[in-house]
Design a protein around this motif. Sequence first.
Motif, PDB file in Angstrom:
ATOM      1  N   MET A 133      65.405 -32.450  -4.208  1.00 24.68           N
ATOM      2  CA  MET A 133      65.332 -32.137  -2.649  1.00 24.68           C
ATOM      3  C   MET A 133      66.769 -32.195  -1.964  1.00 24.68           C
ATOM      4  O   MET A 133      66.558 -31.326  -0.854  1.00 24.68           O
ATOM      5  CB  MET A 133      64.592 -33.394  -2.240  1.00 24.68           C
ATOM      6  N   PRO A 134      67.807 -32.934  -2.245  1.00 24.45           N
ATOM      7  CA  PRO A 134      69.081 -32.737  -1.693  1.00 24.45           C
ATOM      8  C   PRO A 134      69.434 -31.382  -2.011  1.00 24.45           C
ATOM      9  O   PRO A 134      70.081 -30.859  -0.594  1.00 24.45           O
ATOM     10  CB  PRO A 134      69.939 -33.700  -2.526  1.00 24.45           C
ATOM     11  N   PHE A 135      69.528 -30.835  -2.911  1.00 25.30           N
ATOM     12  CA  PHE A 135      69.791 -29.163  -3.127  1.00 25.30           C
ATOM     13  C   PHE A 135      68.959 -28.304  -2.287  1.00 25.30           C
ATOM     14  O   PHE A 135      69.429 -27.582  -1.720  1.00 25.30           O
ATOM     15  CB  PHE A 135      69.680 -29.008  -4.399  1.00 25.30           C
ATOM     16  N   PRO A 185      63.671 -20.526  -9.116  1.00 22.68           N
ATOM     17  CA  PRO A 185      63.704 -20.306 -10.434  1.00 22.68           C
ATOM     18  C   PRO A 185      64.501 -21.148 -11.421  1.00 22.68           C
ATOM     19  O   PRO A 185      65.359 -21.109 -11.946  1.00 22.68           O
ATOM     20  CB  PRO A 185      64.497 -19.052 -10.709  1.00 22.68           C
ATOM     21  N   TYR A 186      63.868 -22.534 -11.498  1.00 20.59           N
ATOM     22  CA  TYR A 186      64.340 -23.493 -12.154  1.00 20.59           C
ATOM     23  C   TYR A 186      63.163 -24.226 -13.266  1.00 20.59           C
ATOM     24  O   TYR A 186      63.844 -24.947 -14.228  1.00 20.59           O
ATOM     25  CB  TYR A 186      65.055 -24.781 -11.766  1.00 20.59           C
ATOM     26  N   GLY A 232      68.318 -22.281  -7.870  1.00 21.50           N
ATOM     27  CA  GLY A 232      67.793 -22.345  -9.190  1.00 21.50           C
ATOM     28  C   GLY A 232      68.837 -22.840 -10.261  1.00 21.50           C
ATOM     29  O   GLY A 232      68.670 -23.585 -10.939  1.00 21.50           O
ATOM     30  N   ARG A 233      69.863 -21.782  -9.790  1.00 20.38           N
ATOM     31  CA  ARG A 233      71.227 -22.136 -10.885  1.00 20.38           C
ATOM     32  C   ARG A 233      71.722 -23.628 -10.599  1.00 20.38           C
ATOM     33  O   ARG A 233      72.123 -24.272 -11.633  1.00 20.38           O
ATOM     34  CB  ARG A 233      72.186 -20.883 -10.589  1.00 20.38           C
ATOM     35  N   GLU A 234      71.883 -23.972  -9.391  1.00 22.94           N
ATOM     36  CA  GLU A 234      72.457 -25.382  -9.017  1.00 22.94           C
ATOM     37  C   GLU A 234      71.600 -26.397  -9.811  1.00 22.94           C
ATOM     38  O   GLU A 234      71.743 -27.422 -10.381  1.00 22.94           O
ATOM     39  CB  GLU A 234      72.529 -25.456  -7.700  1.00 22.94           C
TER      40      GLU A 234
END
Length: 291
Positions: free
Chosen positions: A121-123, A244-245, A282-284
Motif C-alpha cells: 500500500m505505501p508504494f 505486474p508483481y 511492479g518492479r518496485e
Amino acid sequence: MATPGTQEAAQTARMTRARAAEAGQGDEPVADEEERAAGGTGVKSARRALDLMETFAAHDTWLTLAELHTLTGFPRSSLHGLLRTLLDVGWLEQDAGAARYRLGIRALVCGTAYLDRDAAMPFATEALELIRERTGFTAHYARRSGDQIVYLETREAKRSTHLISRVGRSLPVHATALGKALLAELTPAEVDALLPSTLTALTAHTVVSREGLRGECERARELGYATEREEGTPGIRCVAAVVPYRIPASDAISCSLPVDQIDDAGVREIGELLVEVTARLGRELRRAGIR
C-alpha cells in the motif's frame, strides 16, 4: 452403570449445548450432519456470524430481525443469539429505540487493519498520487476478490465533487476497467469458471455477454490496458492497467474520467501513462520482496 440421576444430568447437558449452538453460543466447535451435507467444515455458528456480517456489508440501511431472517434464511433463534453477541463486542450497532441493526465501529477497525498490514500500500499510494498529479483525475488502486473488484485506496481529483470514499467498496469485475484488465490475465476457461452464470448490468452500457467480455479482454491484452465507458457509473469513463508483481496479477490501478472532459486521444494517453506507472510499481514491489 449410569443411574437415573446421571442419565438425567447428561440429557440436560446435551440439551443445553444444543440450545447454545442454535443461538450461536457455546465454546465447542459444531460439525453436524447438516453442515457436512452442505459441504462445510468448521464451526457452523462462526460461519453464520460471518455470513451475517457480509449481509450487513451488502446493505447500506438499518436491518430488522425479520429482514435478516429473509436475507439469510437463518432461524430466528440463531439470529437473536448472533445479534446479541455481535452487539456486545461492538461489531454491530442498534438503532436507539428500535430493533434495527447495522455494522459497528469494530468492523471498520478490522477492515483498516487489512490495509495497514499490506506492504504494497505505501508504494501504491505514491503511484496514485503521481497519476493524479500528471492527469488531474481521480486514481484508484484495487484488488480482485473472486468475481469482485475491491477498492483499497483512492486519490480524488482536486476538483472532484465525489464525497464518498470508494475504499472497501466492491463492483463486479465485468463492469469495470479494473476488472477487465485483471480478467485479461486469465485463460478463457478460468474466466468462465470465475464469472456468475448471468452478468448483471449496472448501467445501460454494461457489457453483459460473455462474447462481448472476451472481446474486451482481448483488446486489453493488445493495448496493455483496459477501458470502459459508463459501464459502472453513468457519466464516467475508466482506464486501468494491472500491477505486474504477482502471476496472475491480482491488483490494478485505474483512472476515472468524466466523459465530458476527455476524448479518445486523451484516454489513450492516460492508458499509456498507467502502463508506465504500473510497470514501475511492479518492479518496485518485486525488488522489495513483496508478493
